[in-house]
Design a protein around this motif. Structure first.
Motif, PDB file in Angstrom:
ATOM      1  N   THR A 159       3.936  21.106 -18.385  1.00 50.72           N
ATOM      2  CA  THR A 159       4.657  19.911 -17.743  1.00 50.72           C
ATOM      3  C   THR A 159       5.829  20.275 -17.149  1.00 50.72           C
ATOM      4  O   THR A 159       6.412  21.508 -17.556  1.00 50.72           O
ATOM      5  CB  THR A 159       4.834  18.857 -19.144  1.00 50.72           C
ATOM      6  OG1 THR A 159       5.737  19.630 -20.092  1.00 50.72           O
ATOM      7  CG2 THR A 159       3.780  18.349 -19.815  1.00 50.72           C
ATOM      8  N   GLN A 160       6.579  19.449 -16.450  1.00 52.15           N
ATOM      9  CA  GLN A 160       7.765  19.638 -15.830  1.00 52.15           C
ATOM     10  C   GLN A 160       8.452  18.503 -15.981  1.00 52.15           C
ATOM     11  O   GLN A 160       8.034  17.535 -15.892  1.00 52.15           O
ATOM     12  CB  GLN A 160       7.507  20.234 -14.209  1.00 52.15           C
ATOM     13  CG  GLN A 160       7.413  21.561 -13.987  1.00 52.15           C
ATOM     14  CD  GLN A 160       7.437  21.906 -12.736  1.00 52.15           C
ATOM     15  OE1 GLN A 160       7.350  21.056 -11.614  1.00 52.15           O
ATOM     16  NE2 GLN A 160       7.585  23.052 -12.222  1.00 52.15           N
ATOM     17  N   ILE A 161       9.927  18.703 -15.772  1.00 50.70           N
ATOM     18  CA  ILE A 161      10.893  17.619 -15.495  1.00 50.70           C
ATOM     19  C   ILE A 161      11.887  18.099 -14.447  1.00 50.70           C
ATOM     20  O   ILE A 161      12.331  19.061 -14.316  1.00 50.70           O
ATOM     21  CB  ILE A 161      11.643  17.326 -16.801  1.00 50.70           C
ATOM     22  CG1 ILE A 161      11.104  16.612 -17.942  1.00 50.70           C
ATOM     23  CG2 ILE A 161      12.434  16.064 -16.367  1.00 50.70           C
ATOM     24  CD1 ILE A 161      11.936  16.253 -19.185  1.00 50.70           C
ATOM     25  N   GLU A 162      11.646  17.624 -13.273  1.00 48.46           N
ATOM     26  CA  GLU A 162      12.707  17.898 -12.216  1.00 48.46           C
ATOM     27  C   GLU A 162      13.470  16.659 -11.879  1.00 48.46           C
ATOM     28  O   GLU A 162      13.137  15.474 -12.240  1.00 48.46           O
ATOM     29  CB  GLU A 162      12.054  17.986 -10.922  1.00 48.46           C
ATOM     30  CG  GLU A 162      10.902  19.412 -11.262  1.00 48.46           C
ATOM     31  CD  GLU A 162      10.476  19.978  -9.933  1.00 48.46           C
ATOM     32  OE1 GLU A 162      10.642  21.349  -9.490  1.00 48.46           O
ATOM     33  OE2 GLU A 162      10.143  19.126  -8.979  1.00 48.46           O
ATOM     34  N   GLY A 163      14.790  17.062 -11.374  1.00 47.29           N
ATOM     35  CA  GLY A 163      15.659  15.850 -11.058  1.00 47.29           C
ATOM     36  C   GLY A 163      16.142  16.037  -9.410  1.00 47.29           C
ATOM     37  O   GLY A 163      16.142  17.031  -9.000  1.00 47.29           O
ATOM     38  N   MET A 220      12.961  21.854 -14.844  1.00 45.42           N
ATOM     39  CA  MET A 220      12.667  22.811 -16.114  1.00 45.42           C
ATOM     40  C   MET A 220      11.303  22.435 -16.809  1.00 45.42           C
ATOM     41  O   MET A 220      10.673  21.314 -16.339  1.00 45.42           O
ATOM     42  CB  MET A 220      14.027  22.180 -17.141  1.00 45.42           C
ATOM     43  CG  MET A 220      13.749  20.848 -17.475  1.00 45.42           C
ATOM     44  SD  MET A 220      14.940  20.300 -18.357  1.00 45.42           S
ATOM     45  CE  MET A 220      15.999  19.311 -17.289  1.00 45.42           C
ATOM     46  N   GLY A 221      11.044  23.341 -17.714  1.00 42.30           N
ATOM     47  CA  GLY A 221       9.739  23.358 -18.393  1.00 42.30           C
ATOM     48  C   GLY A 221       9.823  22.825 -19.581  1.00 42.30           C
ATOM     49  O   GLY A 221      10.625  23.658 -20.418  1.00 42.30           O
ATOM     50  N   PRO A 222       9.540  21.655 -20.041  1.00 41.92           N
ATOM     51  CA  PRO A 222       9.714  21.239 -21.545  1.00 41.92           C
ATOM     52  C   PRO A 222       8.908  22.069 -22.426  1.00 41.92           C
ATOM     53  O   PRO A 222       9.412  22.156 -23.647  1.00 41.92           O
ATOM     54  CB  PRO A 222       9.023  19.681 -21.497  1.00 41.92           C
ATOM     55  CG  PRO A 222       9.000  19.335 -20.143  1.00 41.92           C
ATOM     56  CD  PRO A 222       8.940  20.578 -19.221  1.00 41.92           C
ATOM     57  N   PHE A 263      16.210  32.105  -5.840  1.00 42.75           N
ATOM     58  CA  PHE A 263      15.531  31.577  -4.539  1.00 42.75           C
ATOM     59  C   PHE A 263      14.611  30.787  -4.903  1.00 42.75           C
ATOM     60  O   PHE A 263      13.611  30.951  -5.807  1.00 42.75           O
ATOM     61  CB  PHE A 263      15.207  32.631  -3.865  1.00 42.75           C
ATOM     62  CG  PHE A 263      14.119  32.188  -2.742  1.00 42.75           C
ATOM     63  CD1 PHE A 263      14.950  31.753  -1.519  1.00 42.75           C
ATOM     64  CD2 PHE A 263      12.723  32.220  -2.868  1.00 42.75           C
ATOM     65  CE1 PHE A 263      13.914  31.343  -0.310  1.00 42.75           C
ATOM     66  CE2 PHE A 263      12.050  31.644  -1.804  1.00 42.75           C
ATOM     67  CZ  PHE A 263      12.769  31.289  -0.646  1.00 42.75           C
ATOM     68  N   PHE A 264      14.537  29.457  -4.356  1.00 47.13           N
ATOM     69  CA  PHE A 264      13.476  28.508  -3.899  1.00 47.13           C
ATOM     70  C   PHE A 264      13.436  27.922  -2.616  1.00 47.13           C
ATOM     71  O   PHE A 264      14.486  27.840  -2.067  1.00 47.13           O
ATOM     72  CB  PHE A 264      13.759  27.641  -5.096  1.00 47.13           C
ATOM     73  CG  PHE A 264      14.094  27.744  -6.718  1.00 47.13           C
ATOM     74  CD1 PHE A 264      12.802  28.054  -7.133  1.00 47.13           C
ATOM     75  CD2 PHE A 264      15.259  27.643  -7.135  1.00 47.13           C
ATOM     76  CE1 PHE A 264      13.288  28.470  -8.528  1.00 47.13           C
ATOM     77  CE2 PHE A 264      15.339  27.775  -8.414  1.00 47.13           C
ATOM     78  CZ  PHE A 264      14.350  28.417  -9.429  1.00 47.13           C
ATOM     79  N   PRO A 265      12.319  27.942  -1.971  1.00 47.14           N
ATOM     80  CA  PRO A 265      12.192  27.530  -0.801  1.00 47.14           C
ATOM     81  C   PRO A 265      12.722  26.164  -0.500  1.00 47.14           C
ATOM     82  O   PRO A 265      13.210  25.696   0.799  1.00 47.14           O
ATOM     83  CB  PRO A 265      10.568  27.487  -0.393  1.00 47.14           C
ATOM     84  CG  PRO A 265      10.109  28.227  -1.655  1.00 47.14           C
ATOM     85  CD  PRO A 265      10.948  28.009  -2.749  1.00 47.14           C
ATOM     86  N   LEU A 324      16.744  26.751 -16.740  1.00 54.36           N
ATOM     87  CA  LEU A 324      16.196  26.101 -15.721  1.00 54.36           C
ATOM     88  C   LEU A 324      16.446  26.554 -14.277  1.00 54.36           C
ATOM     89  O   LEU A 324      17.359  27.459 -14.394  1.00 54.36           O
ATOM     90  CB  LEU A 324      16.377  24.364 -15.755  1.00 54.36           C
ATOM     91  CG  LEU A 324      18.054  24.118 -15.820  1.00 54.36           C
ATOM     92  CD1 LEU A 324      18.751  23.994 -14.676  1.00 54.36           C
ATOM     93  CD2 LEU A 324      17.987  22.597 -16.343  1.00 54.36           C
ATOM     94  N   GLY A 325      15.925  26.016 -13.466  1.00 56.45           N
ATOM     95  CA  GLY A 325      16.171  26.629 -12.086  1.00 56.45           C
ATOM     96  C   GLY A 325      16.849  25.218 -11.095  1.00 56.45           C
ATOM     97  O   GLY A 325      16.517  23.972 -11.632  1.00 56.45           O
ATOM     98  N   ALA A 326      17.622  25.581 -10.266  1.00 56.10           N
ATOM     99  CA  ALA A 326      18.529  24.480  -9.543  1.00 56.10           C
ATOM    100  C   ALA A 326      18.603  24.882  -8.213  1.00 56.10           C
ATOM    101  O   ALA A 326      18.600  25.804  -8.002  1.00 56.10           O
ATOM    102  CB  ALA A 326      19.555  23.912 -10.495  1.00 56.10           C
TER     103      ALA A 326
HETATM  104  C1  2U9 Z   1      12.524  18.076  -3.521  1.00 55.71           C
HETATM  105  C2  2U9 Z   1      13.727  18.978  -3.287  1.00 55.71           C
HETATM  106  C3  2U9 Z   1      14.440  19.947  -4.176  1.00 55.71           C
HETATM  107  C4  2U9 Z   1      13.218  21.280  -7.368  1.00 55.71           C
HETATM  108  C5  2U9 Z   1      13.733  22.214  -8.113  1.00 55.71           C
HETATM  109  C6  2U9 Z   1      13.581  23.998  -9.608  1.00 55.71           C
HETATM  110  C7  2U9 Z   1      14.742  24.506  -8.728  1.00 55.71           C
HETATM  111  C8  2U9 Z   1      12.885  24.994 -10.635  1.00 55.71           C
HETATM  112  C9  2U9 Z   1      11.069  25.252 -11.935  1.00 55.71           C
HETATM  113  C10 2U9 Z   1      11.707  25.855 -13.242  1.00 55.71           C
HETATM  114  C11 2U9 Z   1      10.701  26.374 -14.105  1.00 55.71           C
HETATM  115  C12 2U9 Z   1      10.204  24.386 -12.732  1.00 55.71           C
HETATM  116  O1  2U9 Z   1       9.274  24.424 -15.155  1.00 55.71           O
HETATM  117  S1  2U9 Z   1       9.504  25.090 -14.005  1.00 55.71           S
HETATM  118  O2  2U9 Z   1       8.234  25.855 -13.455  1.00 55.71           O
HETATM  119  N1  2U9 Z   1      11.889  24.501 -10.918  1.00 55.71           N
HETATM  120  O3  2U9 Z   1      13.538  25.796 -10.900  1.00 55.71           O
HETATM  121  N2  2U9 Z   1      12.945  23.047  -9.137  1.00 55.71           N
HETATM  122  S2  2U9 Z   1      15.031  23.161  -7.638  1.00 55.71           S
HETATM  123  O4  2U9 Z   1      13.804  21.153  -6.347  1.00 55.71           O
HETATM  124  C13 2U9 Z   1      13.527  20.053  -5.331  1.00 55.71           C
HETATM  125  C14 2U9 Z   1      12.427  19.275  -5.701  1.00 55.71           C
HETATM  126  C15 2U9 Z   1      12.168  18.277  -4.522  1.00 55.71           C
HETATM  127  C16 2U9 Z   1      12.235  17.061  -2.479  1.00 55.71           C
END
Ligand code: 2U9
Length: 344
Positions: free
Chosen positions: A211-215, A312-314, A251-253, A285-287
């Motif tokens: 699972t994931q929670i993203e904001g 983040m990953g619950p 880095f995240f794309p 978490l990543g951001a």
């Molecule tokens: C849109 C724009 C930006 C979502 C983001 C992360 C950083 C990240 C992972 C961490 C571990 C999830 O549980 S995990 O696998 N995620 O680090 N996610 S920024 O960025 C977005 C998403 C959508 C339109």
């Protein structure tokens, strides 16, 4: 003949008394009272008797027959009563025994944790958004600045259904869809919880489904310091007021700049221990700030709008919070594991 009848009576009553079961009793009945029995025979032979004796013997034979029959009936009733009594004894229910408590269900640990995290963000003005788990390649990758052939796609091995449709590898397509629905206007302020899928071999730290929670927050004048403030408030409410946070470049794309957030280790208070592998910090978490390409693809003018996102990953958070050593515990549904987390 009288003697013969007395003899028969004594014999029959003795056999009735000795009979131990219904079959034996039935045998006595057939033997003495049946059509071919000795009493019938006596009655048949009455013709040979002097006339005046006939009614006397006849009466006596009937009396003997009656007595034997009554004795058999009484014995049968006694046997039935004894059988019923035995059954009642054997099937006694002790109504004073304590009852077995009914098994009650409850929310899964991950569900509770996700709801807790949702509540924290709802408290900061975020809304919950959901989307499909079977997703278009466009929303899962392209709209997030991951065009076909982008090397970062390799980090998310996927389950493809067709060339253009796959099981979503993260919840980010929900944010992409939400932004598109807002048609280039802010604010967008959402939390996206849900299941995601990656082609992975399951082990203690990997699961093909997790699972994931993203904001995501998009508006005018959104800055990195807003991201830091929101994440700091989240970390303190979730892990304790005394927790510090730190952001490291990453880095995240779909974000630029991108960061990873650590919280100070609860176990050692930052000194360094086995939980934090001697660093004093634990990655949570990543951001990052939403990449201008992502804003543009969703119909936003990146010169007017900015935004931040995090994920983040619950499972990881629950593992850290409760010292769970194997991600598979979340999915094998062993109630001995799950019941430990049911709130009374
Ligand atoms: C849109 C724009 C930006 C979502 C983001 C992360 C950083 C990240 C992972 C961490 C571990 C999830 O549980 S995990 O696998 N995620 O680090 N996610 S920024 O960025 C977005 C998403 C959508 C339109």
């Amino acid at each position: 003949m009288k003697e013969r009848l007395v003899e028969l009576k004594t014999e029959a009553l003795e056999k009735v008394a000795q009979a131990e079961d219904a079959k034996a009793l039935q045998d006595v009945k057939v033997q003495y009272l049946g059509k071919k029995g000795p009493i019938t025979e006596v009655l048949r032979g009455m013709g040979k008797l002097p006339k005046e004796e006939r009614p006397v013997i006849g009466q006596m034979a009937n009396d003997v027959r009656e007595e034997i029959s009554t004795a058999i009936d009484e014995k049968q009733t006694k046997m039935e009563e004894a059988a019923l009594e035995k059954q009642l004894q054997e099937e006694t229910i002790d109504v004073t025994l304590p009852g077995r408590p009914a098994q009650t269900g409850g929310p899964h640990l991950l569900t509770s944790l996700i709801e807790e995290i949702e509540d924290l963000f709802i408290g900061m003005g975020f809304e919950i958004a959901e989307g499909p788990e079977v997703e278009a390649d466009y929303y899962n990758f392209e709209a997030l600045n991951l065009p076909k052939g982008h090397p970062a796609r390799d980090m998310q091995d996927s389950f493809y259904i067709t060339e253009e449709i796959l099981m979503r590898t993260h919840t980010s397509p929900v944010q992409a869809r939400t932004m598109e629905q807002h048609k280039g206007k802010g604010p967008v302020k959402v939390i996206c919880p849900g299941k995601v899928y990656r082609r992975d071999t399951d082990d203690a730290t990997h699961s093909h489904q997790f699972t994931q929670i993203e904001g995501l927050l998009v508006d005018k004048h959104v800055r990195m310091s807003d991201l830091k403030g929101v994440l700091n408030a989240f970390a303190k409410q979730m892990f304790g007021e005394e927790r510090e946070i730190r952001l490291r470049p990453s880095f995240f794309p779909f974000t630029e700049p991108s960061v990873e957030m650590d919280i100070s280790c609860k176990m050692c208070g930052g000194e360094g221990c086995s939980v934090c592998k001697g660093t004093g910090w634990i990655e949570i978490l990543g951001a990052g700030m939403v990449h201008p390409n992502v804003l543009e693809m969703a119909g936003y003018d990146p010169n007017e709008y900015t935004g931040f996102a995090f994920g983040m990953g619950p499972e990881r958070i629950a593992m850290l919070k409760y010292g769970i050593d194997d991600i598979r515990h979340f999915y094998t549904n062993d109630v001995r594991f799950l019941n430990q987390f049911h709130k009374a």
